[in-house]
Enzyme design. Sequence first.
Site, PDB file in Angstrom:
ATOM      1  N   ARG A 113      -0.513  -9.328  13.319  1.00 11.81           N
ATOM      2  CA  ARG A 113      -1.054  -8.322  12.394  1.00 11.81           C
ATOM      3  C   ARG A 113      -1.906  -8.991  11.306  1.00 11.81           C
ATOM      4  O   ARG A 113      -2.946  -8.458  10.920  1.00 11.81           O
ATOM      5  CB  ARG A 113       0.091  -7.522  11.741  1.00 11.81           C
TER       6      ARG A 113
ATOM      7  N   ARG B 107      11.783  -6.865   5.414  1.00 17.05           N
ATOM      8  CA  ARG B 107      11.722  -5.417   5.188  1.00 17.05           C
ATOM      9  C   ARG B 107      12.669  -4.671   6.133  1.00 17.05           C
ATOM     10  O   ARG B 107      12.739  -4.981   7.316  1.00 17.05           O
ATOM     11  CB  ARG B 107      10.272  -4.983   5.441  1.00 17.05           C
TER      12      ARG B 107
ATOM     13  N   LYS C 234       0.838  -1.213   0.000  1.00 18.34           N
ATOM     14  CA  LYS C 234       0.000   0.000   0.000  1.00 18.34           C
ATOM     15  C   LYS C 234       0.871   1.260   0.000  1.00 18.34           C
ATOM     16  O   LYS C 234       0.620   2.190  -0.761  1.00 18.34           O
ATOM     17  CB  LYS C 234      -0.943   0.018   1.225  1.00 18.34           C
TER      18      LYS C 234
END
Length: 220
Positions: A171, A127, A13
């Site tokens: 999450r 990441r 996103k």
Amino acid sequence: MYLILFGPPGAGKGTQAEFIVQRFGIPQISTGDILRAAVKAQTSLGLKAKSIMDAGGLVSDDVVLGIVSERLSMPDCERGFVLDGFPRTIPQADELKSILSNMNRSIDFVISLEVNNIELVQRLSGRRACSACGKGYHVVNAPPRLDGVCDICGSALLQRDDDREESVTNRLAVYDQQTAPLKAYYLSSGVLRSVDGTGSVSQIQERICSILEGQSVDNP
Ligand code: AMP
């Protein structure tokens, strides 16, 4: 143009929002970025949010809605915006609808980035971001030239606390339970567009563009 970039953590996103900002000249509003800035600045909001965020939970609707309604009232939002990471619950979506309806606006498109859980875990766990300039990397897909060091400014690369394995699992579960139901919500209002979120960044950009440029929108 009034957009929502929708999808689970790691769907891309933020990356695609940056592209939309440049291409369409509307601001990106990322509730995650706003909350992380508050944590860094150690404001009372940040101090309250930090432990929830580190564990991969959701900050309360009241707090997030306060942040969003303040941000949407700023002049740069008059011609539209791209929301990234908001709404994440049905009450947030209901409140967004009423804020926009008070402005005589409505959401044009909800772009839902579809990525399977195996790839999401692989993306999130690898990441990294520069601690100084914020440039993003991935240990496998986009590694820095020198392990752990930013190519641009030479500062150390860090992993977000909530990208650690325990938080990632939570999450994704929170997304399934509380956020995924919003797809049906926006499908019923006719604005949901699903996009394959796998492949190269530019391939995904093209898929999004074919939706945004291919259709006229009611809002100016
Ligand atoms: P993100 O960068 O969008 O993955 O957000 C990071 C974290 O910030 C999330 O895991 C939540 O703890 C919190 N957060 C961001 N946006 C929201 C939201 N709309 N509602 C509740 N919590 C949020």
